[in-house]
Motif scaffolding. Structure first.
Motif, PDB file in Angstrom:
ATOM      1  N   GLY A 105       0.922  -1.214  -0.085  1.00  0.00           N
ATOM      2  CA  GLY A 105      -0.248   0.170   0.230  1.00  0.00           C
ATOM      3  C   GLY A 105       1.041   1.084   0.508  1.00  0.00           C
ATOM      4  N   PHE A 106      -0.199   2.556   0.004  1.00  0.00           N
ATOM      5  CA  PHE A 106       0.946   3.552  -0.044  1.00  0.00           C
ATOM      6  C   PHE A 106       1.107   4.162   1.688  1.00  0.00           C
ATOM      7  N   ALA A 107       1.103   2.851   2.266  1.00  0.00           N
ATOM      8  CA  ALA A 107       1.329   3.505   4.092  1.00  0.00           C
ATOM      9  C   ALA A 107       1.552   1.636   4.646  1.00  0.00           C
ATOM     10  N   LYS A 108       2.532   1.921   5.639  1.00  0.00           N
ATOM     11  CA  LYS A 108       2.504   0.310   6.346  1.00  0.00           C
ATOM     12  C   LYS A 108       2.335   0.848   7.281  1.00  0.00           C
ATOM     13  N   VAL A 109       1.195   0.135   7.897  1.00  0.00           N
ATOM     14  CA  VAL A 109       0.561   0.473   9.536  1.00  0.00           C
ATOM     15  C   VAL A 109       1.728  -0.319  10.685  1.00  0.00           C
ATOM     16  N   LEU A 110       2.705   0.033  11.115  1.00  0.00           N
ATOM     17  CA  LEU A 110       3.809   0.407  12.650  1.00  0.00           C
ATOM     18  C   LEU A 110       3.315  -0.687  13.713  1.00  0.00           C
ATOM     19  N   ALA A 111       1.883   0.564  14.035  1.00  0.00           N
ATOM     20  CA  ALA A 111       1.348  -0.261  15.332  1.00  0.00           C
ATOM     21  C   ALA A 111       0.425   0.414  15.529  1.00  0.00           C
ATOM     22  N   ILE A 112      -0.533   0.036  16.670  1.00  0.00           N
ATOM     23  CA  ILE A 112      -1.684   0.702  16.055  1.00  0.00           C
ATOM     24  C   ILE A 112      -2.306   0.755  18.240  1.00  0.00           C
ATOM     25  N   ARG A 113      -3.141   0.788  18.370  1.00  0.00           N
ATOM     26  CA  ARG A 113      -3.262   0.838  19.932  1.00  0.00           C
ATOM     27  C   ARG A 113      -4.402   1.783  21.148  1.00  0.00           C
ATOM     28  N   SER A 114      -5.463   0.777  21.129  1.00  0.00           N
ATOM     29  CA  SER A 114      -6.261   1.995  21.996  1.00  0.00           C
ATOM     30  C   SER A 114      -6.219   1.677  23.393  1.00  0.00           C
ATOM     31  N   VAL A 115      -6.272   2.221  24.650  1.00  0.00           N
ATOM     32  CA  VAL A 115      -6.501   2.990  26.265  1.00  0.00           C
ATOM     33  C   VAL A 115      -7.682   3.719  26.027  1.00  0.00           C
ATOM     34  N   SER A 116      -8.098   3.491  26.921  1.00  0.00           N
ATOM     35  CA  SER A 116      -9.468   3.807  27.877  1.00  0.00           C
ATOM     36  C   SER A 116      -9.386   4.359  29.219  1.00  0.00           C
ATOM     37  N   ASP A 117      -9.614   5.016  29.243  1.00  0.00           N
ATOM     38  CA  ASP A 117      -9.883   5.329  31.079  1.00  0.00           C
ATOM     39  C   ASP A 117     -11.121   5.562  31.865  1.00  0.00           C
ATOM     40  N   PRO A 118     -12.545   4.152  31.811  1.00  0.00           N
ATOM     41  CA  PRO A 118     -14.127   4.944  31.887  1.00  0.00           C
ATOM     42  C   PRO A 118     -14.022   6.036  33.055  1.00  0.00           C
ATOM     43  N   LYS A 119     -13.252   6.091  33.641  1.00  0.00           N
ATOM     44  CA  LYS A 119     -14.117   6.703  35.025  1.00  0.00           C
ATOM     45  C   LYS A 119     -13.862   8.184  34.375  1.00  0.00           C
ATOM     46  N   LEU A 120     -13.855   8.410  32.582  1.00  0.00           N
ATOM     47  CA  LEU A 120     -14.297   9.955  32.676  1.00  0.00           C
ATOM     48  C   LEU A 120     -15.145   9.743  31.665  1.00  0.00           C
ATOM     49  N   GLU A 121     -15.831   8.389  31.752  1.00  0.00           N
ATOM     50  CA  GLU A 121     -17.648   8.224  31.264  1.00  0.00           C
ATOM     51  C   GLU A 121     -17.902   9.316  31.511  1.00  0.00           C
ATOM     52  N   PRO A 165     -15.843   9.559  23.714  1.00  0.00           N
ATOM     53  CA  PRO A 165     -16.438   9.755  24.561  1.00  0.00           C
ATOM     54  C   PRO A 165     -16.472   7.965  25.228  1.00  0.00           C
ATOM     55  N   GLY A 166     -16.141   8.277  26.144  1.00  0.00           N
ATOM     56  CA  GLY A 166     -15.431   7.233  26.896  1.00  0.00           C
ATOM     57  C   GLY A 166     -14.703   7.238  28.019  1.00  0.00           C
ATOM     58  N   MET A 167     -13.904   7.959  28.658  1.00  0.00           N
ATOM     59  CA  MET A 167     -13.038   8.149  27.355  1.00  0.00           C
ATOM     60  C   MET A 167     -12.219   7.696  26.820  1.00  0.00           C
ATOM     61  N   GLU A 168     -11.811   7.253  25.460  1.00  0.00           N
ATOM     62  CA  GLU A 168     -11.188   6.552  25.018  1.00  0.00           C
ATOM     63  C   GLU A 168     -10.188   7.354  23.796  1.00  0.00           C
ATOM     64  N   VAL A 169      -8.438   6.604  23.651  1.00  0.00           N
ATOM     65  CA  VAL A 169      -7.461   7.551  23.742  1.00  0.00           C
ATOM     66  C   VAL A 169      -7.414   6.750  21.931  1.00  0.00           C
ATOM     67  N   GLY A 170      -7.013   5.934  20.630  1.00  0.00           N
ATOM     68  CA  GLY A 170      -6.235   6.268  19.954  1.00  0.00           C
ATOM     69  C   GLY A 170      -5.221   6.068  18.920  1.00  0.00           C
ATOM     70  N   CYS A 171      -4.457   6.015  18.547  1.00  0.00           N
ATOM     71  CA  CYS A 171      -3.236   5.822  18.159  1.00  0.00           C
ATOM     72  C   CYS A 171      -2.305   5.395  16.743  1.00  0.00           C
ATOM     73  N   ALA A 172      -2.520   5.481  15.947  1.00  0.00           N
ATOM     74  CA  ALA A 172      -1.892   4.685  14.930  1.00  0.00           C
ATOM     75  C   ALA A 172      -0.704   5.000  14.620  1.00  0.00           C
ATOM     76  N   VAL A 173       0.671   3.942  13.955  1.00  0.00           N
ATOM     77  CA  VAL A 173       1.489   4.924  13.680  1.00  0.00           C
ATOM     78  C   VAL A 173       1.806   4.599  11.898  1.00  0.00           C
ATOM     79  N   VAL A 174       1.802   4.747  11.254  1.00  0.00           N
ATOM     80  CA  VAL A 174       2.031   4.143   9.523  1.00  0.00           C
ATOM     81  C   VAL A 174       3.439   4.948   9.235  1.00  0.00           C
ATOM     82  N   GLU A 175       4.114   4.871   8.055  1.00  0.00           N
ATOM     83  CA  GLU A 175       5.056   4.660   7.589  1.00  0.00           C
ATOM     84  C   GLU A 175       4.808   4.971   5.986  1.00  0.00           C
TER      85      GLU A 175
END
Length: 344
Positions: A174-190, A326-336
């Motif tokens: 593809g035009f980009a390679k996925v190197l890493a991806i992760r999502s982490v939540s903190d349900p105390k922020l819902e 909302p949740g709250m949850e954050v997702g990150c992906a690193v692509v090259e």
């Protein structure tokens, strides 16, 4: 999660006509001071196409660019934050019919503005676990052009924008390679996105939908009356997820050429995203997002496509994609980036 042999083979977006904010001020929909404080220039507004129809257009572009045929796909994952059509109807199967038209699984991922990155993580899992098919189609779309939503005042953080996006996730290339991806939540922020009213009925029968600002003001009043904040810290969550995802890719923030992010207004974008990440607006996509607004989960894909097509990222460059929900949850992906846009 470190990822091997997963690529972004195609990308497509649909961004409607841009409404200059001067026009919104003249009509009385947006205040002159609000316009000045936002730092925004315009907002994308679609008055003819539904969200699923916009998704079909974006997907058509992504599929053409990917080089994949319909028989290559294992699944279609569609993301949205707002109503897509009649109650009980499946927008994902409508999109499937008008794109791939194959008897594969098709589902909706309701993960707010992190929907595309959640879908990307699920697509990577699917491709890594099932060698039968080589691709997964991701789509996302929202249209807020309805009296049920005040796009200018649903939140003090952003202006709601209409739009759609699509990615073809592939095990081939593809035009980009996925190197890493992760999502982490903190349900105390819902609590941030509700009041303490009963959850029954599950939706208010009257009043505007997506009214985040009223909920924010509710909690501000509670704290002013002496109530203790429930806890959780969004900025800490964002920083942790970005650091972990980059570390899994063997990188640091210094190795990242650009960041694609939500289309927030200027001040909250700096306070909630740029400062915790330690970057300035020039490394983000502010110069583009200030023209479009906050198109939900589409922002990170619209930003990536823009950087790629305009040559602002080139092969070898690393891009950090950041989504939140909302949740709250954050997702990150690193692509090259692995290929330029020639012929896209």
């Amino acid at each position: 999660m470190k990822v091997e042999n997963v690529y972004l083979a195609g990308v497509g977006t649909y961004v409607p006509a841009l409404m200059p904010l001067e026009q919104a001020v003249e009509s009385g929909a947006f205040g002159a001071d609000e316009y000045k404080d936002s730092g925004m220039e315009s907002v994308s507004v679609e008055d003819a196409l539904s969200a699923p129809e916009m998704a079909v257009l974006a997907a058509g572009t992504a599929i053409r660019r990917s080089g994949h045929s319909p028989d290559d796909f294992a699944a279609l994952l569609h993301s949205n934050t707002f109503i897509q059509g009649p109650d009980g109807w499946s927008p994902s199967h409508y999109i499937l019919l008008h794109t791939l038209d194959r008897p594969i699984t098709s589902t909706v991922i309701q993960q707010g503005c992190n929907g595309v990155l959640t879908s990307l993580e699920m697509a990577a899992h699917r491709l890594l676990a099932d060698p039968e098919k080589d691709a997964v189609l991701l789509t996302a779309a929202d249209n807020f052009n309805t009296p049920l939503v005040d796009r200018f005042h649903s939140s003090a953080l952003f202006l709601l924008a209409d739009g759609a996006s699509s990615l073809v996730v592939s095990r081939r290339s593809g035009f980009a390679k996925v190197l890493a991806i992760r999502s982490v939540s903190d349900p105390k922020l819902e609590w941030r996105h509700r009041t303490d009213d009963s959850l029954l009925p599950p939706r208010e029968p009257v009043g505007r939908l997506l009214d985040f600002e009223t909920r924010v003001k509710y909690w501000q009043r509670k704290w002013a009356d002496g109530a203790k904040p429930p806890g959780g810290n969004f900025i800490d969550l964002l920083s942790v997820v970005a650091e972990r995802t980059l570390a899994e890719a063997g990188l640091s923030m210094d190795d990242v050429a650009r960041v694609t992010h939500v289309g927030f207004n200027e001040d909250p974008l700096h306070a909630l995203y740029f400062e915790p990440l330690g970057i300035d607006a020039a490394r983000g996509t502010w110069e583009q997002s200030r023209r479009i607004g906050h198109a939900g989960m589409n922002d990170v894909v619209i930003g990536l496509e823009h950087l790629w097509l305009t040559g602002q990222v080139v092969p070898g460059d690393k891009v950090l994609m950041v989504g939140t929900t909302p949740g709250m949850e954050v997702g990150c992906a690193v692509v090259e980036i692995t290929q330029g846009p020639d012929g896209a």
